[in-house]
Motif scaffolding. Sequence first.
Motif, PDB file in Angstrom:
ATOM      1  N   GLN A 169       0.810   8.577 -11.124  1.00 31.05           N
ATOM      2  CA  GLN A 169       0.680   8.220  -9.853  1.00 31.05           C
ATOM      3  C   GLN A 169      -0.016   7.134  -9.547  1.00 31.05           C
ATOM      4  O   GLN A 169      -1.227   7.001 -10.135  1.00 31.05           O
ATOM      5  CB  GLN A 169       0.418   9.162  -8.920  1.00 31.05           C
ATOM      6  CG  GLN A 169       1.054  10.648  -8.777  1.00 31.05           C
ATOM      7  CD  GLN A 169       2.553  10.293  -8.382  1.00 31.05           C
ATOM      8  OE1 GLN A 169       2.573   9.585  -7.217  1.00 31.05           O
ATOM      9  NE2 GLN A 169       3.625  10.959  -8.620  1.00 31.05           N
TER      10      GLN A 169
ATOM     11  N   VAL B  62      -0.745   3.171  -6.883  1.00 31.72           N
ATOM     12  CA  VAL B  62      -0.686   2.690  -5.578  1.00 31.72           C
ATOM     13  C   VAL B  62      -0.093   1.195  -5.498  1.00 31.72           C
ATOM     14  O   VAL B  62      -0.801   0.509  -6.467  1.00 31.72           O
ATOM     15  CB  VAL B  62      -1.878   2.638  -4.738  1.00 31.72           C
ATOM     16  CG1 VAL B  62      -1.823   1.912  -3.538  1.00 31.72           C
ATOM     17  CG2 VAL B  62      -2.324   3.964  -4.485  1.00 31.72           C
TER      18      VAL B  62
ATOM     19  N   ASP C  38       0.952  -1.400  -0.065  1.00 32.68           N
ATOM     20  CA  ASP C  38      -0.200  -0.212   0.013  1.00 32.68           C
ATOM     21  C   ASP C  38       1.017   1.304   0.021  1.00 32.68           C
ATOM     22  O   ASP C  38       0.581   2.260   0.899  1.00 32.68           O
ATOM     23  CB  ASP C  38      -0.792   0.093   1.301  1.00 32.68           C
ATOM     24  CG  ASP C  38      -1.918  -1.157   1.094  1.00 32.68           C
ATOM     25  OD1 ASP C  38      -2.480  -1.225  -0.029  1.00 32.68           O
ATOM     26  OD2 ASP C  38      -2.422  -1.560   2.016  1.00 32.68           O
TER      27      ASP C  38
ATOM     28  N   ILE D 253       9.254   3.465  -6.349  1.00 32.33           N
ATOM     29  CA  ILE D 253       8.691   3.636  -5.043  1.00 32.33           C
ATOM     30  C   ILE D 253       9.600   4.235  -4.079  1.00 32.33           C
ATOM     31  O   ILE D 253      10.716   3.628  -3.760  1.00 32.33           O
ATOM     32  CB  ILE D 253       8.223   2.237  -4.442  1.00 32.33           C
ATOM     33  CG1 ILE D 253       7.239   1.624  -5.421  1.00 32.33           C
ATOM     34  CG2 ILE D 253       7.837   2.411  -3.100  1.00 32.33           C
ATOM     35  CD1 ILE D 253       6.800   0.095  -4.824  1.00 32.33           C
TER      36      ILE D 253
ATOM     37  N   ASP E 147       2.663   4.773  -2.361  1.00 31.37           N
ATOM     38  CA  ASP E 147       2.453   5.353  -3.540  1.00 31.37           C
ATOM     39  C   ASP E 147       3.586   5.049  -4.406  1.00 31.37           C
ATOM     40  O   ASP E 147       4.682   4.994  -3.874  1.00 31.37           O
ATOM     41  CB  ASP E 147       2.557   6.821  -3.102  1.00 31.37           C
ATOM     42  CG  ASP E 147       1.292   7.333  -2.444  1.00 31.37           C
ATOM     43  OD1 ASP E 147       0.230   6.666  -2.452  1.00 31.37           O
ATOM     44  OD2 ASP E 147       1.537   8.326  -1.724  1.00 31.37           O
TER      45      ASP E 147
END
Length: 99
Positions: free
Chosen positions: A33, A35, A20, A62, A22
């Motif tokens: 962008q 997740v 989890d 990441i 970004d």
Amino acid sequence: MSQTGRDYSEKRDFIRMRVDADVLLIHEGDEVQGVCIDLSSSGMQLEAPRQFKVGDRLNVRIDSDHAALKGLEADTEVVWVKAQDQGNQKLGLTILKMR
């Protein structure tokens, strides 16, 4: 053998870690962008607000929140896609090369 040609049970032989986090996806010079939902030694599952297709090559970054830990950067390939609400997609990526 390609990732798409592998038996389903064989794909699950890798331990997955829920992340989890970004992520920044770079595809043909465009930055998106997203997740990262989970991560394994051979791939990752992401959710993104843009449509990608199987075979697309993405650079995934990441960033780390910890000064002592380096972030992750990988060249990946989309191996599956699943439509989500509001035009989002879940993506299965295989890691081609870690940077």
